[in-house]
Enzyme design. Structure first.
Site, short mmCIF file in Angstrom:
data_model
loop_
_atom_site.label_atom_id
_atom_site.label_comp_id
_atom_site.label_asym_id
_atom_site.label_seq_id
_atom_site.Cartn_x
_atom_site.Cartn_y
_atom_site.Cartn_z
N GLY A 118 0.79 -1.23 0.00
CA GLY A 118 0.00 0.00 0.00
C GLY A 118 0.82 1.28 0.00
N GLY A 119 2.12 1.17 -0.26
CA GLY A 119 2.97 2.36 -0.26
C GLY A 119 2.47 3.42 -1.23
N ASP B 47 1.50 -1.19 -10.82
CA ASP B 47 2.87 -1.35 -10.31
C ASP B 47 3.13 -2.85 -10.36
OD1 ASP B 47 5.23 -0.47 -9.07
OD2 ASP B 47 4.43 -0.80 -7.06
N CYS C 201 9.86 -2.33 -10.48
CA CYS C 201 11.11 -2.10 -9.75
C CYS C 201 12.20 -2.98 -10.35
CB CYS C 201 10.94 -2.34 -8.26
SG CYS C 201 10.37 -4.00 -7.86
C1 LIG Z 1 5.69 -4.35 -6.82
S1 LIG Z 1 4.61 -5.01 -5.64
C2 LIG Z 1 3.52 -3.69 -5.33
C3 LIG Z 1 4.02 -2.65 -4.38
C4 LIG Z 1 2.94 -1.64 -4.05
N1 LIG Z 1 2.41 -1.02 -5.24
C5 LIG Z 1 3.43 -0.57 -3.12
O1 LIG Z 1 3.77 0.51 -3.56
O2 LIG Z 1 3.45 -0.80 -1.90
C6 LIG Z 1 3.64 -6.03 -6.64
C7 LIG Z 1 2.43 -6.62 -5.92
O3 LIG Z 1 1.66 -7.28 -6.90
C8 LIG Z 1 0.98 -8.35 -6.27
N2 LIG Z 1 0.50 -9.22 -7.37
C9 LIG Z 1 1.19 -10.15 -8.06
N3 LIG Z 1 0.40 -10.69 -9.01
C10 LIG Z 1 -0.80 -10.09 -8.92
C11 LIG Z 1 -2.04 -10.22 -9.61
N4 LIG Z 1 -2.18 -11.09 -10.62
N5 LIG Z 1 -3.07 -9.44 -9.22
C12 LIG Z 1 -2.95 -8.56 -8.21
N6 LIG Z 1 -1.79 -8.39 -7.51
C13 LIG Z 1 -0.75 -9.14 -7.86
C14 LIG Z 1 2.01 -8.91 -5.33
O4 LIG Z 1 1.37 -9.62 -4.29
C15 LIG Z 1 2.71 -7.65 -4.85
O5 LIG Z 1 2.18 -7.22 -3.62
#
Ligand SMILES: C[S@@+](CC[C@H](N)C(=O)[O-])C[C@H]1O[C@@H](n2cnc3c(N)ncnc32)[C@H](O)[C@@H]1O
Length: 429
Positions: free
Chosen positions: A247-248, A311, A364
């Site tokens: 949630g950042g 993201d 990232c």
């Molecule tokens: C790069 S991180 C997100 C970081 C977040 N945006 C932040 O700023 O805190 C990617 C996220 O995508 C989620 N994720 C992976 N595949 C997904 C999908 N098919 N649908 C929704 N979320 C997914 C992962 O669990 C992870 O928490």
């Protein structure tokens, strides 16, 4: 062992291990340094063990190899403990495990502590891989894609990450937060690119400080602070953050809208949804609705509703500073498989974007196939979208593409990162 052999995440495995033993803070810090440092320098360390052991690496028991690796890290990269003490501790540890291996551990470590030779390299890239301690395929990947900036990337990814916080500007200005932190004895300064960040380089535990516990600050890398402002959140707007845990960026969107927007924050893992809600609650944000959803599945009720942040899940090569295990757990094959998933998610994400609304696509990682190539593919297939130039000013870490996408090179306060902004054209544009 859990990290390298069982694929456990370094931060989680280490937290679990440290919370199961009773160690003083200094000892915890040393244990953390040993685990992260060894993972960071493993390629070089293993090369040294391989050259100084009479037993082939593959035949050394996992636990013995673990003792050797951490000891070599201390011998070659730390100078707080004398060599003889490192060797004697390792021999003792090995003896407790299996008395028959203590002589072997002693011989290998003594040989390495005297050995200053470097291997013969067949190419510049092999030399970089050894000196910066990266798998050769990864160095070749960076060299193919980022050319003359390869060494800078490798060095940046080996840096110790600075600790950065985002100021919740709904509650306090950055100037006031800086003044308060300095009054409380912290060394705090503003980040160079994001207008929301503070770098804290010393002064004790921020988590115990009022500014953090009362929701004035969020731990966030400076690169990550650059995504939410691209959506230009406004009061009354609707924003979907499709991959949002922890949630950042969702909380940043809410803060920028004055907490007067609807922020729909989804993730695919149930446990992570709780983290989004906890973060929103600490920051006292009311506009966030967190839920479980797979970003690959369209939600027709939200078609054309607002703007979207994707993201995306990615190979994470930009965050090696914080998760050095990525050096050893990722493979070229894994990288090659990701664009297909990311493109599928982009194809769904676009459905929620209203006319004039934006799709911000970020990762990232430092991999053009997951970054610019994906966005160019998207633009080719969706003529109703156009790239909007991102402008973050001049900074040595920032590379702008012709279209105005941004790649952030890793170092100091910034993870390696990619940002793009795509706007759904209005009928006149
Ligand atoms: C790069 S991180 C997100 C970081 C977040 N945006 C932040 O700023 O805190 C990617 C996220 O995508 C989620 N994720 C992976 N595949 C997904 C999908 N098919 N649908 C929704 N979320 C997914 C992962 O669990 C992870 O928490």
């Amino acid at each position: 062992m859990k990290i390298l052999n069982e694929g456990a995440y370094s931060n989680i495995a280490l937290d679990n291990a440290l919370s199961s033993v009773n160690l003083k803070d200094d000892d915890k810090a040393l244990a953390t340094e040993l685990v992260y440092g060894t993972l960071k320098r493993l390629v070089t360390i293993d090369d040294m063990i391989g050259r100084n052991s009479t037993t082939p690496m593959k035949k050394i028991e996992d636990r013995v190899l673990g003792i050797l690796r951490m000891s070599v890290y201390q011998l070659k990269y730390l100078d707080r403990i004398p060599d003889y003490a490192i060797v004697s501790d390792a021999v003792e540890l090995a003896r407790e495990w299996n008395p028959r291996v203590s002589g072997f551990v002693n011989a290998v470590l003594r040989s390495i502590s005297r050995d200053d030779t470097v291997p013969r390299f067949r190419s510049k890239l092999e030399k970089m891989a050894y000196e910066e301690s990266f798998p050769l395929w990864m160095v070749m990947h960076f060299s193919r894609n980022y050319k003359s900036r390869t060494l800078e990337i490798l060095e940046g990814l080996n840096e110790r990450p600075a600790v950065t916080y985002r100021v919740n500007t709904l509650r306090i200005t950055r100037e006031d937060a800086l003044t308060e932190l300095q009054k409380d004895g912290f060394s705090a300064e503003p980040t160079a690119v994001s207008p929301f960040g503070i770098i804290i380089s010393g002064g004790g535990s921020v988590a115990a400080n009022r500014l953090f516990s009362e929701g004035f600050l969020t731990v966030q890398d400076e690169s990550s602070m650059l995504a939410a402002p691209l959506l230009e959140p406004v009061e009354g707007g609707t924003y979907l953050d499709l991959c949002s845990a922890p949630g950042g960026k969702a909380t940043h969107i809410a803060e920028l809208s004055g907490d007067r927007a609807r922020v729909l924050a989804y993730d695919i893992y149930e446990a992570k949804i709780r983290t989004i809600m906890e973060n929103a609650a600490r920051l006292k944000l009311k506009g966030i609705e967190a839920g479980l959803h797979d970003a690959g599945e369209p939600m027709p009720e939200f078609f054309g509703i607002g703007s979207v942040l994707l993201d995306a899940p990615c190979s994470g090569l930009g965050i090696i500073r914080k998760k050095p295990d990525i050096k050893h757990t990722k493979t070229q094959e894994e990288l090659d498989g990701l664009p297909e998933l990311q493109r599928r998610l982009m194809d769904v994400a676009k459905l929620y974007v209203k006319t004039g609304g934006s799709l911000v696509y970020s990762t990232c990682t430092l991999n053009p196939s997951e970054n610019e190539d994906n966005v160019r593919w998207f633009l080719e297939n969706n003529p109703d979208f156009e790239a909007k130039r991102i402008q973050l000013g001049d900074h040595p870490n920032l590379i702008y593409s012709e279209e105005g996408f941004v790649t952030v090179l890793p170092s100091g306060t910034m993870d390696g990162f990619f940002l793009s902004k795509l706007v759904r054209r209005t009928s006149k544009s």
